[in-house]
Design an enzyme around this catalytic site. Structure first.
Site, PDB file in Angstrom:
ATOM      1  N   LEU A  36       0.816  -1.209   0.000  1.00 40.17           N
ATOM      2  CA  LEU A  36       0.000   0.000   0.000  1.00 40.17           C
ATOM      3  C   LEU A  36       0.857   1.270   0.000  1.00 40.17           C
ATOM      4  O   LEU A  36       2.034   1.242   0.370  1.00 40.17           O
ATOM      5  CB  LEU A  36      -0.906   0.012   1.233  1.00 40.17           C
ATOM      6  CG  LEU A  36      -1.980  -1.078   1.317  1.00 40.17           C
ATOM      7  CD1 LEU A  36      -2.647  -1.044   2.690  1.00 40.17           C
ATOM      8  CD2 LEU A  36      -3.009  -0.923   0.215  1.00 40.17           C
ATOM      9  N   SER A  37       0.252   2.373  -0.399  1.00 37.63           N
ATOM     10  CA  SER A  37       0.904   3.675  -0.291  1.00 37.63           C
ATOM     11  C   SER A  37       1.243   3.941   1.176  1.00 37.63           C
ATOM     12  O   SER A  37       0.425   3.692   2.062  1.00 37.63           O
ATOM     13  CB  SER A  37      -0.042   4.767  -0.809  1.00 37.63           C
ATOM     14  OG  SER A  37       0.551   6.039  -0.696  1.00 37.63           O
ATOM     15  N   SER A  39       3.423   2.277   2.912  1.00 36.66           N
ATOM     16  CA  SER A  39       3.846   1.057   3.607  1.00 36.66           C
ATOM     17  C   SER A  39       5.353   1.032   3.831  1.00 36.66           C
ATOM     18  O   SER A  39       5.850   0.324   4.714  1.00 36.66           O
ATOM     19  CB  SER A  39       3.415  -0.189   2.825  1.00 36.66           C
ATOM     20  OG  SER A  39       3.995  -0.204   1.527  1.00 36.66           O
ATOM     21  N   GLY A  40       6.095   1.792   3.022  1.00 39.25           N
ATOM     22  CA  GLY A  40       7.546   1.846   3.175  1.00 39.25           C
ATOM     23  C   GLY A  40       8.319   1.286   1.993  1.00 39.25           C
ATOM     24  O   GLY A  40       9.536   1.106   2.077  1.00 39.25           O
ATOM     25  N   LYS A  41       7.648   1.032   0.884  1.00 40.84           N
ATOM     26  CA  LYS A  41       8.293   0.426  -0.294  1.00 40.84           C
ATOM     27  C   LYS A  41       9.508   1.220  -0.767  1.00 40.84           C
ATOM     28  O   LYS A  41      10.607   0.677  -0.896  1.00 40.84           O
ATOM     29  CB  LYS A  41       7.295   0.308  -1.454  1.00 40.84           C
ATOM     30  CG  LYS A  41       6.079  -0.537  -1.185  1.00 40.84           C
ATOM     31  CD  LYS A  41       5.154  -0.601  -2.395  1.00 40.84           C
ATOM     32  CE  LYS A  41       4.631   0.752  -2.839  1.00 40.84           C
ATOM     33  NZ  LYS A  41       3.851   1.456  -1.800  1.00 40.84           N
ATOM     34  N   SER A  42       9.302   2.494  -1.064  1.00 36.85           N
ATOM     35  CA  SER A  42      10.378   3.320  -1.611  1.00 36.85           C
ATOM     36  C   SER A  42      11.508   3.516  -0.602  1.00 36.85           C
ATOM     37  O   SER A  42      12.689   3.505  -0.966  1.00 36.85           O
ATOM     38  CB  SER A  42       9.838   4.686  -2.051  1.00 36.85           C
ATOM     39  OG  SER A  42       8.962   4.545  -3.139  1.00 36.85           O
ATOM     40  N   SER A 109       1.388  -1.587  -7.391  1.00 34.13           N
ATOM     41  CA  SER A 109       1.043  -2.732  -8.250  1.00 34.13           C
ATOM     42  C   SER A 109      -0.028  -3.601  -7.583  1.00 34.13           C
ATOM     43  O   SER A 109       0.259  -4.716  -7.161  1.00 34.13           O
ATOM     44  CB  SER A 109       2.281  -3.550  -8.614  1.00 34.13           C
ATOM     45  OG  SER A 109       3.108  -3.838  -7.511  1.00 34.13           O
TER      46      SER A 109
END
Length: 200
Positions: A36-37, A39-42, A109
């Site tokens: 999710l936006s 969530s810490g991906k980047s 995604s």
């Protein structure tokens, strides 16, 4: 088949993917961060990229927002646009893997089928799905860009987790729980995972 497709012929490179890997002294592959936006991906992807780079490895981050500033600035956020967004990123990622890079993609995604399309573009061991797990409630509490607030106020439509679905991975290669673990802990988990897989 269109005339355009009929007249296109693949041109083999004079330098193979295997040669590039040998020179780089590491495998080339995609770490596909999904979640999710907020969530810490980047944040995790960039922290890992920094660590890999400092170790002398060729790593590059493709970030969802950054890509939409250029390559995908003609796409919206409806389901069709989201699918095309991921399709394009999959093709770009494949080219980077061919060039010997470790590719870290940070994209919500949201659809399993779209992530599977990218997986099927790659050879075995070249697509590693990283589920950055974080509840909607926690993501909304963080909300660093103020997007959840806008989505709740109906200023943003088709917002994943609020007005659009997110399909959790069923068989991610690794799950990072950013509610429980710090960014540093998650980078450590990923590093250990990649070493165990003999990717780095």
């Amino acid at each position: 088949m269109s005339e355009t497709i009929q007249n296109i012929v693949w041109h083999d490179s004079s330098i193979s993917k295997e040669e590039r890997r040998e020179k780089n002294r590491h495998h080339s592959f995609i770490l596909w961060f999904t979640g999710l936006s907020a969530s810490g991906k980047s944040t995790v992807a960039n922290s890992l990229a920094r660590r890999l780079f400092d170790q002398g490895k060729q790593a590059f981050v493709l970030d969802g927002d950054n890509v939409r500033h250029g390559l995908n600035n003609d796409l919206g956020f409806d389901e069709h646009s989201r699918k095309e967004n991921i399709r394009r990123i999959g093709e770009v990622s494949k080219l980077l893997v061919e060039s010997g890079q470790i590719v870290l993609t940070a994209f919500i995604s949201p659809y399993r089928a779209d992530r599977q399309v990218v997986r099927e573009l790659m050879e075995d061991g070249e697509f590693l799905e990283v589920y950055v797990k974080c509840s909607v409630e926690e993501c909304e509490r963080r909300d660093p860009k103020g997007l959840y607030k806008k989505a709740r106020n109906q200023e943003i439509s088709n917002f994943t987790g609020i007005s659009a679905p997110y399909e959790e991975p069923l068989q991610a290669e690794i799950i990072l729980d950013t509610v429980v673990f710090s960014i540093e802990d998650c980078v450590g988990q990923l590093t250990n995972f990649l070493m165990e897989k003999k990717c780095i």
